[in-house]
Design a protein around this motif. Sequence first.
Motif, PDB file in Angstrom:
ATOM      1  N   VAL A 312      39.580  30.389  46.130  1.00 50.82           N
ATOM      2  CA  VAL A 312      39.327  31.949  46.543  1.00 50.82           C
ATOM      3  C   VAL A 312      40.782  32.453  46.958  1.00 50.82           C
ATOM      4  O   VAL A 312      40.883  33.877  46.579  1.00 50.82           O
ATOM      5  N   GLU A 313      41.806  31.913  47.226  1.00 50.18           N
ATOM      6  CA  GLU A 313      43.082  32.405  47.539  1.00 50.18           C
ATOM      7  C   GLU A 313      43.663  32.902  46.054  1.00 50.18           C
ATOM      8  O   GLU A 313      44.065  34.151  46.227  1.00 50.18           O
ATOM      9  N   GLU A 314      43.597  32.072  45.115  1.00 48.29           N
ATOM     10  CA  GLU A 314      44.161  32.518  43.827  1.00 48.29           C
ATOM     11  C   GLU A 314      43.134  33.792  43.076  1.00 48.29           C
ATOM     12  O   GLU A 314      43.860  34.671  42.489  1.00 48.29           O
ATOM     13  N   MET A 315      41.888  33.937  43.541  1.00 43.01           N
ATOM     14  CA  MET A 315      41.178  34.908  43.187  1.00 43.01           C
ATOM     15  C   MET A 315      41.700  36.130  43.750  1.00 43.01           C
ATOM     16  O   MET A 315      41.577  37.334  43.166  1.00 43.01           O
ATOM     17  N   LEU A 317      44.375  36.954  44.729  1.00 38.59           N
ATOM     18  CA  LEU A 317      45.607  37.084  44.089  1.00 38.59           C
ATOM     19  C   LEU A 317      45.516  38.149  42.942  1.00 38.59           C
ATOM     20  O   LEU A 317      46.062  39.177  42.412  1.00 38.59           O
ATOM     21  N   LEU A 318      44.678  37.453  41.905  1.00 38.28           N
ATOM     22  CA  LEU A 318      44.212  38.001  40.554  1.00 38.28           C
ATOM     23  C   LEU A 318      43.381  39.400  40.801  1.00 38.28           C
ATOM     24  O   LEU A 318      43.960  40.343  40.169  1.00 38.28           O
ATOM     25  N   THR A 319      42.581  39.516  41.559  1.00 36.14           N
ATOM     26  CA  THR A 319      42.013  40.689  41.916  1.00 36.14           C
ATOM     27  C   THR A 319      42.874  41.815  42.342  1.00 36.14           C
ATOM     28  O   THR A 319      43.043  42.956  41.790  1.00 36.14           O
ATOM     29  N   HIS A 320      44.191  41.474  43.054  1.00 39.08           N
ATOM     30  CA  HIS A 320      45.010  42.389  43.429  1.00 39.08           C
ATOM     31  C   HIS A 320      45.875  42.587  42.372  1.00 39.08           C
ATOM     32  O   HIS A 320      46.164  43.924  42.361  1.00 39.08           O
ATOM     33  N   ALA A 321      46.115  42.027  41.440  1.00 40.54           N
ATOM     34  CA  ALA A 321      46.832  42.274  40.376  1.00 40.54           C
ATOM     35  C   ALA A 321      46.275  43.181  39.315  1.00 40.54           C
ATOM     36  O   ALA A 321      46.639  44.130  38.954  1.00 40.54           O
ATOM     37  N   ILE A 322      44.874  42.831  39.247  1.00 38.08           N
ATOM     38  CA  ILE A 322      43.898  43.850  38.460  1.00 38.08           C
ATOM     39  C   ILE A 322      43.695  44.941  38.919  1.00 38.08           C
ATOM     40  O   ILE A 322      43.745  46.008  38.350  1.00 38.08           O
ATOM     41  N   THR A 323      44.064  45.222  39.956  1.00 33.70           N
ATOM     42  CA  THR A 323      43.699  46.493  40.746  1.00 33.70           C
ATOM     43  C   THR A 323      44.950  47.154  40.706  1.00 33.70           C
ATOM     44  O   THR A 323      45.106  48.632  40.453  1.00 33.70           O
ATOM     45  N   PRO A 334      49.510  32.737  39.967  1.00 29.56           N
ATOM     46  CA  PRO A 334      49.682  31.124  39.538  1.00 29.56           C
ATOM     47  C   PRO A 334      49.841  31.158  38.203  1.00 29.56           C
ATOM     48  O   PRO A 334      49.614  31.976  37.419  1.00 29.56           O
ATOM     49  N   GLU A 335      50.776  30.271  37.882  1.00 30.43           N
ATOM     50  CA  GLU A 335      51.342  29.931  36.461  1.00 30.43           C
ATOM     51  C   GLU A 335      50.010  30.134  35.450  1.00 30.43           C
ATOM     52  O   GLU A 335      50.268  30.699  34.556  1.00 30.43           O
TER      53      GLU A 335
END
Length: 550
Positions: A312-315, A317-323, A334-335
């Motif tokens: 969930v924590e990785e998700m 981060l990914l959602t934030h990056a995609i936004t 994450p790498e």
Amino acid sequence: RANTKTTMEAARPLANFPPSMWGDHFLSFSLDNSQLEAYAKAMEEPKEQLRRLLIDPTIDSTNKLSLINNIYCLGLSYHFVEDIDGQIAKLFNDLNLQDYHDVDLYTISLHFQVFRNHGYKFSCDVFEKFKDSSSGAFKGDIVTDVRAMLSFYECAKLRLMEGDSILDEAFAFTQAQLKSVEKTLEGILAQQVKHALERPFHRGHPMVEARLYLLDYEEECSKFDSLIKLAKVHFNYLQLLQKEELRVVSKWWKDMNIQVIAPYARDRVPELYVWILALYLEPYYSQARIISTKIILLVLLLDDTYDAYATVEEMRLLTHAITRWEISAMEKLPEYIKPFYKIILKEYDGLEKQLAKEGRAYLVEASKQAFQAQARGYLQEAEWRHSGDVPSFEDYMKTGLVTSTHGLLSKSALIGMGEIVSEKASSWYQSHPKILIASEIISRLHDDVMTFEHERERAKTATGVDAYMKTFGVAENVALEEVMKMVENAWKDINEGCLKPREVPMDVLAPIVNLAKMIDVAYRYNDGFTFPEKTLKGYITLLFLDSVPM
């Protein structure tokens, strides 16, 4: 550190998807341009002969509509758009329902299907005469004509929400009758009935249904020699083109090194190319198919990252990056996610540059925004899964319509279609019209009905079935029944949305409609996408491995 890694892996919602059954099979294809040109040349004469038949004033209305229906079912309509539109408009304007007083069920069903398929609201009052006025039931004598029952059954799939209640009854009636006689039939009629009961034409993959229509109705189509000739050459012509498109996409997938970057994800390139092929089979949408297949593959990667690997924590981060949608946002990821994030940005950047030259970058922007909404939707579902919460049905559907992917995929489908997609058409899509909502409902809920048991085994997942049970306090079987009723009603909204007058051309509506059909194809009997050997394997074989004997 090893222990931490083991603990992390244990916390991952791994799905262990079956591997691709095709490997690099479609990478080695080499297009023979001389063969392609030979097929194109061979289509010219039968095409001209058919055009003459279409506008021939001496052919009566039933034979004319029968010809138009065969052309439509064989996927050939795009060759004759103006001629067909002109003929149907004239026949519809000259229509008098009194003329149907002595006409048989098969003929009326044929007329009904052709008019409705081409956007004309032909009244279903014409079927009233087949009902007993005292009991209200369908008359017993019509069941002896199996061909008519079959045609009437297909009509029922075109029913609308308002005014078509007789077709609701007709569907239950014809389905029961056809099932009761199916085992007693022989020859081609048995094949036609079996196929229609398994998958009604109006809910099938248009290209696959066209190929199967040639097998099931070749005798009927043979009344017009030029029709059979054109259909066979046309299938082989399209097959060469489509195998080349599949090679291009397969090479892109391999060059991106996806199986190394994301070994946890489903490897389904041919399956997803077939999915996109359902949206449009016309050769001039080749670029659109390639672009859309790449985007649907990125969506699959996104889905499997959220659903089958990331914590969930990785998700988050990914959602934030995609936004944020910028390369600097990659630092916090994450790498293992960084290469995938880079691919998303690179692909959309390439599309933006390409479309900006045509002054149509707004289409890429619409797709990008939908992609961002998709990530937020996947995160919301993961948060529910993580907390063990089952949301209300209303909250579930708000997110579920987004994660159905149909908003994103239909908007992405427009990118390579060219000038037919005006700014007005793009704005219409952005307004989230009723027909798009219907397609999203079908995707979300039909998928849930077929996969909720599998999802429960893997993790405590909130599906539409669970949310419905919780919100309305009903048992599982009641929830399943009610959810499938919503799916059927959404199909009625789709049928309604295809009628004239339309706000956008039918080609622009087609991705929405055909995405819904693909859900019926993939989820009618099981999760036919995750386990493609059930349905999609046969489709890939039919379309790309079996040529049509000339």
